[in-house]
Scaffold this active site. Sequence first.
Site, mmCIF file in Angstrom:
data_model
loop_
_atom_site.group_PDB
_atom_site.id
_atom_site.type_symbol
_atom_site.label_atom_id
_atom_site.label_comp_id
_atom_site.label_asym_id
_atom_site.label_seq_id
_atom_site.Cartn_x
_atom_site.Cartn_y
_atom_site.Cartn_z
ATOM 1 N N ASP A 67 43.947 5.307 44.076
ATOM 2 C CA ASP A 67 44.828 4.961 45.195
ATOM 3 C C ASP A 67 45.543 3.637 44.942
ATOM 4 O O ASP A 67 45.201 2.883 44.029
ATOM 5 C CB ASP A 67 44.034 4.923 46.510
ATOM 6 C CG ASP A 67 42.712 4.187 46.380
ATOM 7 O OD1 ASP A 67 42.557 3.394 45.438
ATOM 8 O OD2 ASP A 67 41.828 4.403 47.226
ATOM 9 N N ASN A 136 32.989 3.953 56.355
ATOM 10 C CA ASN A 136 33.254 5.038 57.307
ATOM 11 C C ASN A 136 33.260 6.410 56.618
ATOM 12 O O ASN A 136 33.639 7.407 57.219
ATOM 13 C CB ASN A 136 34.580 4.808 58.047
ATOM 14 C CG ASN A 136 35.789 4.859 57.110
ATOM 15 O OD1 ASN A 136 35.654 5.104 55.911
ATOM 16 N ND2 ASN A 136 36.968 4.642 57.663
ATOM 17 N N HIS A 138 35.026 7.261 53.845
ATOM 18 C CA HIS A 138 36.236 7.665 53.108
ATOM 19 C C HIS A 138 36.004 7.597 51.599
ATOM 20 O O HIS A 138 35.175 6.840 51.101
ATOM 21 C CB HIS A 138 37.461 6.849 53.538
ATOM 22 C CG HIS A 138 37.538 5.436 53.071
ATOM 23 N ND1 HIS A 138 37.962 4.412 53.880
ATOM 24 C CD2 HIS A 138 37.276 4.861 51.880
ATOM 25 C CE1 HIS A 138 37.964 3.281 53.204
ATOM 26 N NE2 HIS A 138 37.535 3.521 51.991
ATOM 27 N N GLU A 143 40.722 9.158 54.842
ATOM 28 C CA GLU A 143 40.005 8.613 55.993
ATOM 29 C C GLU A 143 39.451 9.733 56.883
ATOM 30 O O GLU A 143 40.006 10.838 56.905
ATOM 31 C CB GLU A 143 40.980 7.782 56.843
ATOM 32 C CG GLU A 143 41.594 6.591 56.128
ATOM 33 C CD GLU A 143 40.715 5.351 56.195
ATOM 34 O OE1 GLU A 143 39.479 5.489 56.272
ATOM 35 O OE2 GLU A 143 41.286 4.249 56.171
HETATM 36 C C1 GLP Z 1 38.493 0.978 49.563
HETATM 37 C C2 GLP Z 1 39.035 1.957 48.496
HETATM 38 C C3 GLP Z 1 38.015 2.993 48.142
HETATM 39 C C4 GLP Z 1 36.690 2.281 47.937
HETATM 40 C C5 GLP Z 1 36.186 1.823 49.267
HETATM 41 C C6 GLP Z 1 34.886 1.051 49.220
HETATM 42 O O1 GLP Z 1 39.252 0.951 50.728
HETATM 43 N N1 GLP Z 1 40.269 2.611 48.839
HETATM 44 O O2 GLP Z 1 38.429 3.696 46.977
HETATM 45 O O3 GLP Z 1 35.747 3.161 47.373
HETATM 46 O O4 GLP Z 1 37.184 1.161 50.012
HETATM 47 O O5 GLP Z 1 35.081 -0.267 48.850
HETATM 48 P P1 GLP Z 1 33.889 -1.225 48.509
HETATM 49 O O6 GLP Z 1 33.369 -0.791 47.184
HETATM 50 O O7 GLP Z 1 34.527 -2.582 48.455
HETATM 51 O O8 GLP Z 1 32.859 -1.102 49.589
#
Ligand code: GLP
Length: 246
Positions: A67, A136, A138, A143
Site C-alpha cells: 500500500d 482493528n 485490517h 479496513e
Molecule cells: C498500517 C499498514 C498495514 C500495517 C498495519 C500495522 O496502517 N497499512 O499494512 O500492517 O498498519 O502497523 P504496525 O505494524 O505499525 O502495527
Amino acid sequence: MNIQRFDNDEALSAALATAVLESIVATPALVLGLPTGRTPLGLYRELRERSRGNRIDWSEVRTFNLDEFAGLDPSAPGSYRAFMQAELFDYVSIAPGNIGFLNGMAADLKAECRRYEDAIEAAGGIDLQILGIGANGHIGFNEPADGLCANTHVATLTEATREANAQRFGGDWRRVPDRALSMGMSTILSAREIVLIATGGEKAEVVRGMIEGLITTRLPASILQVHHRVTVMLDRGAGRSLSGVD
Ligand code: GLP
C-alpha cells in the site's frame, strides 16, 4: 493456519529473515510482497544486516509493497516508499526497476491501481506475501467494512488507522492522508504463500479473532483462513489471547 510462537520480536524477526533469505537463495527471482509499519522493522533490520557486503544477491528479486498513501510524493518523508528505502531497499542489491510500488501521486489513481495489478501478474504473481495486521484487523489498507474490495483500489482511511500512522507525520493524525492505495483481498490471497506477523499485546484480541473467529469483513484478516498456505508468527503478547494459552 500454521501458528508459530516466539518469545519476543527479535526471535520472530530473526526466524522470518532466515526464511526469506533461504527463499531468495533457493529462488533468486523470488517475488516478495512487503508490508510497512512498526512490526516488520526487526525483519528489515535482520535482512539489511545479513545482506551486508553483497552476501545475499538481491539483483533478481522483485518486490511489491502492499500500500501507499494517496497524494504523497514517493520521496516525502511520510510515504511508505521512503520508509522502505530507509529500512531495506537502500541497503540491499535490489535493482530499482524490480521494486514495485503504488504511486500515490498518479494523476489517475484508478488507472494506477490497474497498472499495479497488471505488474504483479506480469511478474508471475507474488511468491511470498508478508503481512502485518492493524489493531482493528485490517491488512494493507483493507479496513473493516460491510464489504471489501477484491483488487487494488483507492481506500478511505479510518481515523483510528490515521492515528496509528501519525508517528511518521509529526504525531498529528490530521496530517496523515485520508486516502491510500492498497492491494485488495484477492490480490493478497493470490500470493502462493502468506506470512502474517503480529507483535505486542495490543494485537492479541484481533489475532484471536483472525485465527479462532468466523470469517468476517469486519475483521479483514480473518479471510486469510481460506488460504491454504498461511503462517502466523506471533510474539508472546500477540498470542496471549489464543485459547489454550494462560
Ligand atoms: C498500517 C499498514 C498495514 C500495517 C498495519 C500495522 O496502517 N497499512 O499494512 O500492517 O498498519 O502497523 P504496525 O505494524 O505499525 O502495527
